[in-house]
Scaffold this active site. Structure first.
Site, PDB file in Angstrom:
ATOM      1  N   ASP A 123       0.637  -0.943  -0.325  1.00  0.00           N
ATOM      2  CA  ASP A 123      -0.437  -0.319   0.106  1.00  0.00           C
ATOM      3  C   ASP A 123       1.010   1.346   0.249  1.00  0.00           C
ATOM      4  OD1 ASP A 123      -2.283   1.298   0.718  1.00  0.00           O
ATOM      5  OD2 ASP A 123      -2.222   1.365   2.292  1.00  0.00           O
TER       6      ASP A 123
ATOM      7  N   ASP B 212      -3.341   2.720  -5.415  1.00  0.00           N
ATOM      8  CA  ASP B 212      -2.162   2.715  -4.627  1.00  0.00           C
ATOM      9  C   ASP B 212      -1.938   1.028  -3.569  1.00  0.00           C
ATOM     10  OD1 ASP B 212      -4.061   3.085  -3.210  1.00  0.00           O
ATOM     11  OD2 ASP B 212      -2.276   4.617  -2.172  1.00  0.00           O
ATOM     12  N   GLU B 213      -3.190   0.200  -4.330  1.00  0.00           N
ATOM     13  CA  GLU B 213      -2.907  -0.816  -3.162  1.00  0.00           C
ATOM     14  C   GLU B 213      -2.977  -2.346  -4.189  1.00  0.00           C
ATOM     15  OE1 GLU B 213      -5.306  -1.473   0.581  1.00  0.00           O
ATOM     16  OE2 GLU B 213      -6.309  -0.132  -0.905  1.00  0.00           O
TER      17      GLU B 213
HETATM   18 MG   LIG Z   1      -2.868   4.093   0.149  1.00  0.00          MG
END
Ligand SMILES: [Mg+2]
Length: 448
Positions: A51, A144-145
């Site tokens: 993450d 974003d993960e």
């Molecule tokens: Mg994040």
């Protein structure tokens, strides 16, 4: 996290040296860094959750070094909420999804930056590309993960998954100027929990031996997907901590949490059999339903189309996609499939815009034919940042976007049923005694 038998190897996250030592090292003997990974199960675990840290804010700080030591909030705009805030802003109590006026009250000196989605999407793609260099088994959860399954990659990388991940974190910092946090475990749920344990620039391991004990005294809200409503419901039944679920009678859990009950009990026992499923490139997002009885009239099909548009919109938002081509699908009583498409002036994620395009297409096909199935789909995707801006001639779209955004938040909080009804009521009512009033059609998920 756990002590365990020595010697334990200590992997340095800064210089990547791996040391044997009879006692736990405090610092790397090679470079002096205190950032060491040490865990009894370190080299036997291969399921990771990665993450990015305060993704949007970190990118803005990277691009403007004068922001480095300042509290930064990315957000604002029409919806007036915080999208992301940096870790300095968090020390003032600023949180994502907080209304901007509240955030600025907590931290008046914050620098507020308007989101630049095109830029964030581009960085997100780079991160994902680098993840795919580690393993083909990358399952993105958002921009974003992602989950990564690194089992069987030791020979490719000449390193254990833990060492490969440490190298990856360093590589992302050097190449992209942003930081990530990593959780390593044997199950998705625990990997995700682990990645959040020591953000930013974190690296946490939850092993098989410690999982159940680790979870026992944690609040139910730690379980991904557990909203305040579910937590409150379980609290009514006397369940407050994850450990409370371990021995819970299944029928009681079923009453409180429905189909989710058995899953929750499993999680409390450290069991999460879900595999990492790599992303297929999404070509279209759609929803369709087979009708209980064949329908021909526009007035009867229209409210069904609305519900399908809401569903498709929800999926688009979940997958962070916006579609520009809208396709209506109909299947006639004698199983002929008809598709009709329209192209919008700009990509959309909004149910209302899908519906406007879809109903125009539908109207033309309501020519006496009986239909047994109706569906609405979108394709020709762009990132959500490119969607629904409207223009001089179209000032309604930004308003619709704000309204749907507010409704989405209410749904997230109070559940679909309550809110969905409210909006659907604004549609023309179907005539009393019509075929569909007897029983709502079952909806099918073609992409589920
Ligand atoms: Mg994040």
């Amino acid at each position: 996290m756990s002590a365990g038998p020595f010697p334990l190897r200590s992997l340095c996250r800064d210089c990547l040296a791996d040391h044997d030592a009879a006692v736990p090292l405090r610092r790397c003997p090679a470079c002096g860094s205190p950032r060491l990974i040490r865990h009894t199960e370190r080299d036997t675990l291969s399921l990771a959750h990665i993450d990015c840290d305060a993704f949007y804010a970190t990118i803005e700080k990277r691009d403007d070094p004068s922001l480095q030591d300042k509290p930064v909030i990315v957000g604002g705009g029409k919806r007036g909420v915080v999208s992301t805030c940096c870790y300095i802003a968090r020390t003032y109590g600023v949180r994502s999804a907080m209304p901007m006026f509240k955030a600025l009250k907590a931290c008046p000196e914050a620098v507020v930056i308007k989101p630049d989605m095109a830029k964030y999407v581009a960085v997100g793609r780079e991160v994902r590309r680098m993840m795919r260099e580690l393993t083909p088994l990358v399952e993105p959860l958002s921009i974003d993960e992602a989950f990564l399954d690194l089992s069987g990659t030791e020979r490719l990388h000449h390193a254990s998954p833990a060492a490969t991940l440490a190298r990856f974190a360093r590589h992302v910092e050097a190449e992209l100027g942003i930081t990530v946090s990593i959780g390593l475990s044997y199950a998705k749920f625990l990997a995700k929990v682990a990645s959040d344990l020591d953000k930013p620039r974190g690296f946490s391991i939850i092993g098989r031996a410690e999982a159940v004990g680790f979870l026992a005294d944690k609040p139910l809200g730690l379980i991904p997907g557990m909203g305040p409503a579910s937590v409150a419901k379980l609290a009514e039944g006397g369940f407050r901590l994850i450990g409370d679920l371990r021995e819970a009678p299944v029928d009681k859990l079923f009453r409180l949490a429905g189909k989710d009950g058995p899953r929750l009990k499993n999680l409390a026992n450290g069991i999460d059999p879900r595999q990492v499923t790599p992303e297929r490139e999404t070509k279209s997002v759609s929803s369709e339903t087979t009708l209980d009885v064949d329908l021909a009239r526009f007035e009867e099909l229209e409210p069904i189309l609305w519900r399908l548009c809401e569903k498709t919109s929800k999926r688009l938002k979940a997958q962070e996609l916006a579609g520009r081509t809208i396709t209506l699908k109909l299947k006639t009583a004698d199983f002929h499939i008809i598709t009709r498409a329209a192209r919008l002036p700009e990509p959309t994620q909004l149910a209302a815009r899908l519906f406007t395009a879809g109903r125009d297409l539908l109207k033309r096909e309501c020519n006496g034919a009986q239909y047994r199935l109706i569906g609405i789909g979108t394709s020709d995707f762009s990132p959500p940042g490119d969607a629904d801006h409207g223009d001089l001639a179209d000032t309604a779209t930004p308003r619709l976007k704000a309204m749907e955004g507010a409704l989405d938040k209410l749904r997230a909080r109070y559940g679909d049923a309550a809110i969905g009804k409210g909006l659907s009521l604004r549609l023309p009512q179907r005539p009393a005694g019509s075929a569909i009033s007897r029983k709502a059609p079952e909806e099918e998920d073609p992409d589920a």
